[in-house]
Write a protein that holds these residues in place. Structure first.
Motif, PDB file in Angstrom:
ATOM      1  N   ARG A  28       0.885  -1.309   0.063  1.00 47.90           N
ATOM      2  CA  ARG A  28       0.032   0.236  -0.161  1.00 47.90           C
ATOM      3  C   ARG A  28       0.854   1.240   0.049  1.00 47.90           C
ATOM      4  O   ARG A  28       0.557   2.292  -0.766  1.00 47.90           O
ATOM      5  CB  ARG A  28      -0.864   0.080   1.094  1.00 47.90           C
ATOM      6  N   GLN A  29       2.156   1.321   0.788  1.00 50.89           N
ATOM      7  CA  GLN A  29       2.892   2.395   0.777  1.00 50.89           C
ATOM      8  C   GLN A  29       3.526   2.652  -0.484  1.00 50.89           C
ATOM      9  O   GLN A  29       3.645   3.728  -0.939  1.00 50.89           O
ATOM     10  CB  GLN A  29       4.054   2.261   2.015  1.00 50.89           C
ATOM     11  N   THR A  30       3.920   1.635  -1.139  1.00 59.94           N
ATOM     12  CA  THR A  30       4.486   1.618  -2.480  1.00 59.94           C
ATOM     13  C   THR A  30       3.580   2.219  -3.728  1.00 59.94           C
ATOM     14  O   THR A  30       3.779   3.203  -4.474  1.00 59.94           O
ATOM     15  CB  THR A  30       5.246   0.153  -2.953  1.00 59.94           C
ATOM     16  N   THR A  66       9.226  -7.188  -5.424  1.00 64.12           N
ATOM     17  CA  THR A  66       8.196  -7.962  -5.198  1.00 64.12           C
ATOM     18  C   THR A  66       6.933  -7.090  -5.120  1.00 64.12           C
ATOM     19  O   THR A  66       5.909  -7.466  -5.766  1.00 64.12           O
ATOM     20  CB  THR A  66       8.286  -9.070  -4.013  1.00 64.12           C
ATOM     21  N   TYR A  67       7.085  -6.154  -4.541  1.00 61.56           N
ATOM     22  CA  TYR A  67       5.898  -5.110  -4.335  1.00 61.56           C
ATOM     23  C   TYR A  67       5.405  -4.749  -5.587  1.00 61.56           C
ATOM     24  O   TYR A  67       4.110  -4.506  -5.835  1.00 61.56           O
ATOM     25  CB  TYR A  67       6.122  -3.963  -3.335  1.00 61.56           C
ATOM     26  N   VAL A  68       6.295  -4.173  -6.527  1.00 67.87           N
ATOM     27  CA  VAL A  68       5.945  -3.400  -7.676  1.00 67.87           C
ATOM     28  C   VAL A  68       5.415  -4.787  -8.717  1.00 67.87           C
ATOM     29  O   VAL A  68       4.507  -4.396  -9.425  1.00 67.87           O
ATOM     30  CB  VAL A  68       7.256  -3.041  -8.432  1.00 67.87           C
ATOM     31  N   TYR A  69       6.003  -5.955  -8.561  1.00 70.40           N
ATOM     32  CA  TYR A  69       5.343  -7.111  -9.356  1.00 70.40           C
ATOM     33  C   TYR A  69       4.013  -7.142  -8.903  1.00 70.40           C
ATOM     34  O   TYR A  69       3.051  -7.481  -9.804  1.00 70.40           O
ATOM     35  CB  TYR A  69       6.239  -8.254  -9.118  1.00 70.40           C
ATOM     36  N   LEU A  93       3.262   1.047 -15.338  1.00 68.10           N
ATOM     37  CA  LEU A  93       4.140   1.120 -14.238  1.00 68.10           C
ATOM     38  C   LEU A  93       5.426   0.754 -14.921  1.00 68.10           C
ATOM     39  O   LEU A  93       5.803  -0.451 -15.124  1.00 68.10           O
ATOM     40  CB  LEU A  93       3.631   0.403 -13.135  1.00 68.10           C
ATOM     41  N   GLY A  94       6.116   1.539 -15.350  1.00 68.91           N
ATOM     42  CA  GLY A  94       7.383   1.172 -15.983  1.00 68.91           C
ATOM     43  C   GLY A  94       8.697   1.139 -15.165  1.00 68.91           C
ATOM     44  O   GLY A  94       8.776   2.047 -14.139  1.00 68.91           O
ATOM     45  N   THR A  95       9.881   0.425 -15.529  1.00 70.88           N
ATOM     46  CA  THR A  95      10.762   0.547 -14.950  1.00 70.88           C
ATOM     47  C   THR A  95      11.977   1.271 -15.748  1.00 70.88           C
ATOM     48  O   THR A  95      12.195   1.276 -16.888  1.00 70.88           O
ATOM     49  CB  THR A  95      11.511  -0.991 -14.776  1.00 70.88           C
TER      50      THR A  95
END
Length: 610
Positions: A28-30, A66-69, A93-95
């Motif tokens: 949630r923070q991310t 992991t959170y972004v995934y 959501l890009g890297t």
């Protein structure tokens, strides 16, 4: 994707009813960090500082990945890298080198929708346009459901952002109350002010506003007592004297300065003591398969890329969901029209034309016109409506429009106004009007709509029956919702039983799919002498695809008369013109569902009376 941060975290995907906010706090923070920085690169270091402050574990970078995934998977946000393939549309959501970047339209985040409203309210207040400032600030405040990010764990960045948003909310609250005071609404805001001042005893703005309200209510002694208590609390807690502004207010009250009794607001047409009219009905159903059309309508109504008054015309065959799209778009764009949202249907349920004078009286009454003004003729009411709307920002939604002549007296004159029209036929209003035409939904969208409208166990009970029921509706949202309603009323039915009921009822005078009434209302807009000819074209045995010559033979009229009638039906979204033949004449086919879903028209179609 739609994210709400002004209160508990909410995250929605394609289904506006399902909150998909993750449960894990660090995810949630991310998400909150990425959303608040939408369109900007958030460095890995900033994210790790937020999540673990100054003590990240050795596995922090892997955990962050992991959170972004999880976010990408949950919201279908893709995984493009700089220089790689990028999706053509939708949130992403890009890297990028050294961080992550969330591409998300500002309109999809409540914070970013709210902040322009707050800036506009401050500008209107500075111009002493207190009525508009009050409405704009109120519009912004209604977006808050609680303190921002109230249920999200906060590191240093999110805590600073939550504090900033709390100050913005408090400032907007004060501005709205001060606008009310300038407009002479001290009685209305007194209770609210009392609570606010009691909660913040050292907030001089709240104390001063409470003093002003009490003084104007002829409660001077109590107003002076408020000052005394505030002075004591400020000295005890802050070691300061009250500000020069609060002291000046106190001095003016001691001197019984009459200027304190006079509100200073510059009034707009939406008069003091009257709320801006909000006539829009709530949408009855959610939208499925209409995201592109909704985005286009709301973009035009929001004035994006336009200098003139936005006008949008939504058309389509009966049952395609014109009215629902109009209502969803109008509510979504309502923040751009603080002076009011007016709504009218130009046809009653039986197809009778509603007189323009009746609609104008409703509009003007909502805007605050005196009753004696409403006794004017229709022509004078139209002129009065143009006068009232010349300097306003009002959205006018007109549904069930069948004739451009009906629109003329109902159009606002102000460049800041918007017009949204739901039409049963193709209209030309102006060269700058935007046209959005609806066709039937795809099978997948139709099936999703029906599946999401009935309990889950009804789907698993008879999946093939549900697919057959979906095909029966020919992609028409109106028919799909009618059958979903029937399944909810009769929970013991399977989808196959509903299909059998719909097919059997279609051979009677009932309207199981809810489209026959709409077809009758559309046919009622035709001249009376043409309606029997249309009934002839819909008779059993007549081909679905017609040429003027074949239509002439069926109806017993000339080829030219048949062609004119077929073109009339195409203008009313009942038929669709096909490619011209070798003779240069078009052939015409019924719109999907018209022939099959309305095989037996009412024996006495509704009449349109003036």
């Amino acid at each position: 994707m739609r994210i709400n941060l002004l209160g508990p975290l909410q995250a929605y995907g394609d289904d506006d009813r399902v909150d998909m906010a993750p449960a894990a706090q660090k995810v949630r923070q991310t998400l909150a960090m990425l959303v608040l920085n939408a369109g900007r690169v958030v460095p890995f270091g900033d994210l790790m500082d937020e999540l673990w402050k100054s003590d990240p574990p050795a596995s922090a970078h892997t955990a962050l990945q992991t959170y972004v995934y999880q976010l990408r998977k949950r919201f279908s946000l893709g995984n493009p890298r700089r220089g790689g393939a990028v999706r053509a549309a939708g949130p992403l959501l890009g890297t990028v080198d050294g961080g992550y970047q969330l591409s998300l339209p500002a309109d999809d985040v409540d914070v970013f929708r709210c902040e322009p409203l707050l800036a506009r309210a401050r500008a209107e207040f500075a111009k002493e346009d207190f009525a508009r400032a009050r409405e704009t600030a109120d519009e912004a405040l209604r977006m808050w459901r609680d303190d921002a990010l109230v249920d999200v764990r906060k590191g240093p960045v999110l805590q600073a952002e939550a504090d900033r948003l709390r100050e913005a909310r408090t400032s907007a609250h004060h501005l709205r109350i001060e606008a009310d005071l300038h407009l002479g609404r001290h009685h209305e805001v007194f209770g609210e002010l009392s609570v606010l001042a009691g909660r913040e005893p050292t907030d001089e703005r709240a104390q001063g506003n409470l003093m002003t309200a009490l003084y104007r209510m002829d409660r001077r002694v109590e107003a002076l007592q408020v000052y005394r208590r505030a002075r004591e609390r400020i000295a005890a807690e802050l070691g300061l004297d009250p500000s020069p502004q609060l002291q000046a207010l106190h001095t003016a009250m001691l001197a019984s300065d009459e200027a304190l009794l006079r509100p200073a607001g510059r009034l707009t047409a939406v008069t003091v003591g009257r709320r801006a009219p909000r006539h829009l009905p709530a949408p009855r159903e959610r939208l499925t398969g209409r995201a592109d059309q909704l985005a286009r309508v709301t973009a035009v109504l929001a004035g994006q890329g336009r200098q003139d008054r936005p006008v949008v015309i939504v058309g389509g065959a009966p049952g395609t969901g014109k009215s629902e799209l109009c209502l969803h778009a109008a509510h979504k764009a309502s923040g751009h029209y603080p002076d009011g949202r007016l709504y009218a249907r130009l046809r009653e349920g039986a197809g009778r034309r509603v007189p323009p004078g009746e609609i104008l009286r409703s509009f003007l009454r909502g805007l605050g016109a005196a009753e004696e003004e409403l006794r004017l003729s229709t022509t004078d009411l139209s002129l009065l409506f143009r006068t009232w709307t010349a300097d306003l920002r009002v959205l006018v939604v007109l549904d069930d429009v069948c004739d451009v002549g009906d629109l003329t007296p109902l159009l606002p004159s102000g460049a800041g106004c918007g017009v949204l029209i739901g039409s049963r036929q193709r209209l030309f209003v102006s060269s700058s009007a935007a046209h959005v035409e609806l066709s039937g939904l795809s099978f997948d969208d139709s099936l999703h709509l029906l599946e999401s409208s009935v309990p889950r166990h009804r789907i698993t009970m008879d999946p093939e029956g549900l697919r057959r029921l979906t095909r029966l509706c020919r992609g028409l949202p109106g028919a799909l919702f009618a059958l979903a309603a029937q399944l909810r009323r009769r929970p013991h039915w399977t989808a196959r039983q509903a299909t059998a009921w719909a097919l059997a009822s279609g051979d009677t005078d009932s309207d199981p799919l809810g489209v026959r009434a709409g077809l009758d209302r559309t046919l009622a807009t035709l001249p009376a002498d043409l309606r029997p000819l249309v009934h002839a074209l819909l008779s059993p045995g007549v081909p679905d695809r017609l040429t003027p010559a074949l239509g002439a033979a069926v109806m017993g009229i000339s080829d030219q008369q048949a062609e004119d009638l077929l073109e009339e039906l195409a203008e009313r979204y009942l038929m669709r013109a096909q490619h011209a033949g070798v003779d240069g004449r078009f052939s015409y086919a019924w719109e999907p569902g018209i022939r099959q879903l309305a095989a037996r028209l009412s024996s006495a179609p509704a009449m349109c009376s003036a």
